[in-house]
Structures are given as C-alpha cells and as structure tokens.
Scaffold this motif. Structure first.
Motif, PDB file in Angstrom:
ATOM      1  N   LYS A 196      97.310  61.225  38.807  1.00  0.00           N
ATOM      2  CA  LYS A 196      96.730  60.353  37.787  1.00  0.00           C
ATOM      3  C   LYS A 196      95.327  59.909  38.205  1.00  0.00           C
ATOM      4  CE  LYS A 196      98.301  56.428  35.002  1.00  0.00           C
ATOM      5  NZ  LYS A 196      99.307  55.356  34.917  1.00  0.00           N
ATOM      6  N   SER A 197      95.184  59.548  39.483  1.00  0.00           N
ATOM      7  CA  SER A 197      93.897  59.115  40.022  1.00  0.00           C
ATOM      8  C   SER A 197      92.876  60.251  39.973  1.00  0.00           C
ATOM      9  CB  SER A 197      94.083  58.630  41.456  1.00  0.00           C
ATOM     10  OG  SER A 197      92.859  58.297  42.027  1.00  0.00           O
ATOM     11  N   ASP A 234      92.896  62.799  37.896  1.00  0.00           N
ATOM     12  CA  ASP A 234      92.566  63.040  36.485  1.00  0.00           C
ATOM     13  C   ASP A 234      91.543  62.028  35.979  1.00  0.00           C
ATOM     14  OD1 ASP A 234      94.304  65.157  36.477  1.00  0.00           O
ATOM     15  OD2 ASP A 234      95.964  64.081  35.486  1.00  0.00           O
ATOM     16  N   LYS A 235      91.698  60.753  36.390  1.00  0.00           N
ATOM     17  CA  LYS A 235      90.755  59.712  35.984  1.00  0.00           C
ATOM     18  C   LYS A 235      89.356  60.020  36.503  1.00  0.00           C
ATOM     19  CE  LYS A 235      93.159  55.299  35.450  1.00  0.00           C
ATOM     20  NZ  LYS A 235      93.399  54.008  36.096  1.00  0.00           N
ATOM     21  N   LYS A 236      89.276  60.417  37.783  1.00  0.00           N
ATOM     22  CA  LYS A 236      87.982  60.743  38.391  1.00  0.00           C
ATOM     23  C   LYS A 236      87.332  61.930  37.696  1.00  0.00           C
ATOM     24  CE  LYS A 236      88.830  58.890  42.971  1.00  0.00           C
ATOM     25  NZ  LYS A 236      89.122  59.198  44.359  1.00  0.00           N
ATOM     26  N   ALA A 237      88.121  62.926  37.345  1.00  0.00           N
ATOM     27  CA  ALA A 237      87.593  64.114  36.661  1.00  0.00           C
ATOM     28  C   ALA A 237      87.098  63.751  35.258  1.00  0.00           C
ATOM     29  CB  ALA A 237      88.672  65.182  36.582  1.00  0.00           C
ATOM     30  N   ALA A 238      87.810  62.851  34.570  1.00  0.00           N
ATOM     31  CA  ALA A 238      87.431  62.437  33.217  1.00  0.00           C
ATOM     32  C   ALA A 238      86.126  61.639  33.226  1.00  0.00           C
ATOM     33  CB  ALA A 238      88.549  61.605  32.595  1.00  0.00           C
ATOM     34  N   ARG A 239      85.918  60.858  34.278  1.00  0.00           N
ATOM     35  CA  ARG A 239      84.694  60.066  34.384  1.00  0.00           C
ATOM     36  C   ARG A 239      83.469  60.939  34.589  1.00  0.00           C
ATOM     37  NH1 ARG A 239      85.487  56.028  38.915  1.00  0.00           N
ATOM     38  NH2 ARG A 239      87.673  56.538  38.899  1.00  0.00           N
ATOM     39  N   GLY A 240      83.656  62.040  35.290  1.00  0.00           N
ATOM     40  CA  GLY A 240      82.528  62.940  35.576  1.00  0.00           C
ATOM     41  C   GLY A 240      81.581  62.301  36.558  1.00  0.00           C
TER      42      GLY A 240
END
Length: 184
Positions: free
Chosen positions: A165-166, A168-174
């Motif tokens: 989950k962590s 995925d969040k980092k990847a979504a933020r870019g």
C-alpha cells in the motif's frame, strides 16, 4: 616491626574539610553552600534547569533514529569456524547451526540468531545454517565445497499489505513538488 609502629604512606590519608566551624576557618556560617534556597539544602533536583531559559538539552535538535526493537545477533567469522574445526571443538562433518556452536562453546548464548562474516579463511567443507551471511563469507564456504543455508524471516500478510500500500502511494505521487523547482 610492631603493630603500634605501622603507618600509612605519606599522603595516602587526606583529612576531611571541617565546614561550619566559625569565621576563621573560611568555611563558616553557611558552610560553603552560598545563600538560601534549594541549592543550600540537601537533595538538589534542578538537573538541567537554567533559570527559566530554554535548557541546552531542549535547544539542540534531535538527531538520528533508534530502532524500537533492535535485534542482536551472534557474529562469527569463517576463520573462527576453521580454528574450531582444527581444535576438534566442532565436528565439520555434521551440520553446523547456533545450537551446535553453543554446545561446542564457541558462542556463549543464543541472542536473536547468527550472522556469518568473512574474516579469515576456511578449508573445511561444512554445512551451516545462519540468519544472515555476508556475500564474501557465503562465497568462501561454497568455494571450499560447503553450503550456507540462510533462515528466511517470517513476514506477516498484514505487513506485506502495508508495504504494498505504501509503495503504491509513493508511485501515485510521482515526483515531489520541490524536485521540479530545483531542476529549472
């Protein structure tokens, strides 16, 4: 020599300062304790108090990180293993693990596991089970014809979900917003 003639070395016994014995002594009246208040009494508890000024230990920034539950491993070098085999304290033909090292007296207590390091050299062909092994140590044992088994850590499904989950969040933020400004 007689008991009444025995003396200590000169300067070995220091006479204590007698305070509160009048003006002439230099430590009369208040006994070298200054004025009244907390410091004149026994059991002073002011520690880092600086008269209301922000104390030094609170002015300095916090640094570093202390792990909440650190693991402490027994560390053993391949040279120590070779020496133990040569001294006949350890049987190289049998599988070597933490329990066998404790039994042989090479390691004192179990702690949280065993870490294999590469100092020294090994000639004996051994099969060892450890929690961690350095790349050099693993290569040296395999070169001598032995095997190194690293115990896999148990990772709970909940922890794996959190990690994913962590990520995925980092990847979504870019990219971070501050990084774009510095590139210009």
């Amino acid at each position: 020599m007689r008991l009444n003639g025995i003396k200590d070395n000169p300067g070995a016994k220091k006479t204590r300062v007698r305070i509160g014995r009048g003006i002439g002594s230099g430590l009369g009246k208040m006994g070298g304790r200054g004025g009244k208040g907390q410091t004149a009494r026994t059991g002073v508890a002011i520690g880092g108090f600086e008269g209301g000024q922000m104390p030094l230990h609170r002015r300095l920034p916090k640094r570093g990180f202390n792990k909440w539950r650190p693991e402490h491993f027994n560390e053993i070098n391949i040279g120590s293993l070779q020496q133990a085999i040569e001294d006949k304290r350890l049987d190289g033909s049998k599988p070597v693990d933490l329990a066998s090292l404790i039994e042989a007296g090479i390691v004192r207590r179990a702690k949280d596991g065993l870490r294999l390091l590469a100092d020294g050299e090994i000639k004996a062909k051994i099969s060892i089970t450890v929690n961690h092994a350095s790349a050099k140590a693993k290569a040296a044992i395999e070169k001598a014809g032995g095997t190194v088994t690293v115990i896999e850590r148990k990772i709970l499904a909940a922890d794996e979900e959190k990690r994913k989950k962590s990520a995925d969040k980092k990847a979504a933020r870019g990219k971070k917003p501050g990084a774009a400004k510095s590139e210009e």
